[in-house]
Write an enzyme that holds these catalytic residues in place. Structure first.
Site, PDB file in Angstrom:
ATOM      1  N   PRO A   2       0.831  -1.211   0.000  1.00  0.00           N
ATOM      2  CA  PRO A   2       0.000   0.000   0.000  1.00  0.00           C
ATOM      3  C   PRO A   2       0.868   1.265   0.000  1.00  0.00           C
ATOM      4  O   PRO A   2       1.814   1.362   0.764  1.00  0.00           O
ATOM      5  CB  PRO A   2      -0.789  -0.092   1.311  1.00  0.00           C
ATOM      6  CG  PRO A   2      -0.650  -1.489   1.782  1.00  0.00           C
ATOM      7  CD  PRO A   2       0.616  -2.034   1.180  1.00  0.00           C
ATOM      8  N   GLU A   3       0.539   2.185  -0.889  1.00  0.00           N
ATOM      9  CA  GLU A   3       1.226   3.471  -0.936  1.00  0.00           C
ATOM     10  C   GLU A   3       0.276   4.525  -0.360  1.00  0.00           C
ATOM     11  O   GLU A   3      -0.687   4.183   0.315  1.00  0.00           O
ATOM     12  CB  GLU A   3       1.647   3.777  -2.377  1.00  0.00           C
ATOM     13  CG  GLU A   3       2.579   2.694  -2.949  1.00  0.00           C
ATOM     14  CD  GLU A   3       3.043   2.975  -4.374  1.00  0.00           C
ATOM     15  OE1 GLU A   3       3.098   4.154  -4.765  1.00  0.00           O
ATOM     16  OE2 GLU A   3       3.348   2.011  -5.092  1.00  0.00           O
ATOM     17  N   ARG A 112       2.083 -12.629   6.228  1.00  0.00           N
ATOM     18  CA  ARG A 112       3.538 -12.832   6.285  1.00  0.00           C
ATOM     19  C   ARG A 112       4.183 -12.096   7.453  1.00  0.00           C
ATOM     20  O   ARG A 112       5.360 -12.274   7.730  1.00  0.00           O
ATOM     21  CB  ARG A 112       4.179 -12.402   4.965  1.00  0.00           C
ATOM     22  CG  ARG A 112       3.797 -13.352   3.828  1.00  0.00           C
ATOM     23  CD  ARG A 112       4.238 -12.809   2.473  1.00  0.00           C
ATOM     24  NE  ARG A 112       5.686 -12.710   2.363  1.00  0.00           N
ATOM     25  CZ  ARG A 112       6.320 -11.965   1.449  1.00  0.00           C
ATOM     26  NH1 ARG A 112       5.619 -11.263   0.578  1.00  0.00           N
ATOM     27  NH2 ARG A 112       7.627 -11.938   1.402  1.00  0.00           N
TER      28      ARG A 112
END
Ligand SMILES: [Zn+2]
Length: 273
Positions: A2-3, A112
Site C-alpha cells: 500500500p502506498e 507474512r
C-alpha cells in the site's frame, strides 16, 4: 504494498467507523509485529481509552487514543486493518485485536507479518514523523520544494521520488505513473531535472495521488480497505503493469525494465525524455 492512496483510504474509512469506540481489551495472538511495545504494555496503555482519530502519515496508519497514546500501523506487503461487527469470527492471521466495549473488533491481520504495529508517546510520534519527508498533498509541497530535493542528487529521479526520507508515501506504482504523466524518463539523474520539469512532475504527482484516492487506491494482490474491498484505480493506470502495451499518449510500445532501481519500471521511450 500500500502506498499513499491505499493508506489514506484505509485511514479515512477507519476514522469514520471506529472513532469514539472504547477499547475493552487488547489481544495479541502474534506479538512479533509489535515495535516499542509488548502485549502487556499495550493493554496497560490502551484499555478503557477511546479512539479519538485515525489518520495517515506516509504509508502508516496512525491511531490516536488521546494525548500521548498513538498506535502506528505500517501494513507493508500483506498487512490489513479490518473492522468486524460483534459475532463475526476472528481470523487465524490476526496479529493484534482491539476489542471494543460495543462488541466490535479492529484487527490487524498480516499473513507474512512483515508489517509492524508500533506504540509511540507524543515525542516518539514526532520523532517518527521527523524521519519522513513532506507529504506530497500538503500545500507546502511546491514545485520549488520538489526541485530542491531532486536536484540535490545524481540518483535516478524515480528512486528519489520513492525515498521516504525525502518524500512521503510514494512507492513504485505512483512513481511510475507520475513520471509518465510528466513526460520524464525515470532513469534521469535528479540533478538534471529542470525547474519546468519539476513543476510538471509536482502537478503529476498531486494529480495521480488525488485520482487514486478518489478510486480508493490500487489493488494488485493483498491490499484491502477496512471493509475488505479492493481499490478501483488499477484500470486507470497508464504504465504500471502495462509493459509491452501501447503508450496511451503516443502509441509506442511501453518498455518494462528492472535496470533502474531493481524494481519494475515501465515507461515510454518515445514521449518520456
Ligand atoms: Zn509515449
Amino acid at each position: 504494498m500500500p502506498e499513499l492512496p491505499e493508506t489514506e483510504t484505509l485511514a479515512r474509512d477507519l476514522d469514520a467507523i471506529v472513532r469514539g469506540r472504547v477499547v475493552d481489551r487488547i489481544e495479541v495472538p502474534r506479538s512479533d509485529v509489535l515495535r516499542g511495545a509488548t502485549a502487556r504494555s499495550l493493554r496497560q496503555r490502551l484499555t478503557s481509552h477511546a479512539i479519538e482519530k485515525v489518520w495517515r502519515r506516509a504509508k502508516a496508519v496512525v491511531i490516536d487514543l488521546g494525548p500521548g497514546r498513538h498506535v502506528v500501523v505500517v501494513p507493508r506487503f500483506t498487512g490489513g486493518l479490518l473492522v468486524r461487527d460483534p459475532g463475526v469470527p476472528d481470523d487465524a492471521y490476526d496479529a493484534v485485536r482491539f476489542r471494543f466495549t460495543d462488541g466490535s473488533t479492529l484487527a490487524y491481520r498480516d499473513v507474512r507479518r512483515l508489517g509492524t504495529v508500533s506504540w509511540f508517546d507524543d515525542e516518539g510520534l514526532a520523532a517518527f514523523s521527523a524521519r519522513i519527508g513532506p507529504e506530497p498533498l500538503d500545500p507546502a509541497f511546491t514545485a520549488v520544494a520538489l526541485s530542491a530535493f531532486v536536484r540535490s542528487s545524481a540518483q535516478p529521479v524515480k528512486k528519489l521520488l520513492m525515498d521516504q526520507r525525502r518524500l512521503a508515501g510514494i512507492g513504485n506504482i505512483y512513481a511510475n505513473e507520475a513520471l509518465w504523466a510528466a513526460g520524464i524518463d525515470p532513469s534521469r539523474p535528479g540533478r538534471g531535472i529542470t525547474s519546468d520539469e519539476a513543476a510538471r512532475l509536482r502537478d503529476a504527482i498531486v494529480d495521480v495521488l488525488q485520482r487514486a484516492i478518489a478510486a480508493r487506491g490500487t489493488t494488485f494482490r493483498d491490499f484491502r480497505d477496512a471493509y475488505g474491498s479492493r481499490g478501483g484505480f488499477a484500470s486507470q493506470l497508464a504504465v504500471y503493469g502495462r509493459g509491452g502495451e501501447p503508450c496511451a499518449r503516443c502509441g509506442a510500445r511501453l518498455t518494462d525494465t528492472h535496470a533502474i532501481d531493481g524494481r519494475a519500471t515501465v515507461f515510454c521511450h518515445r514521449c518520456q525524455s
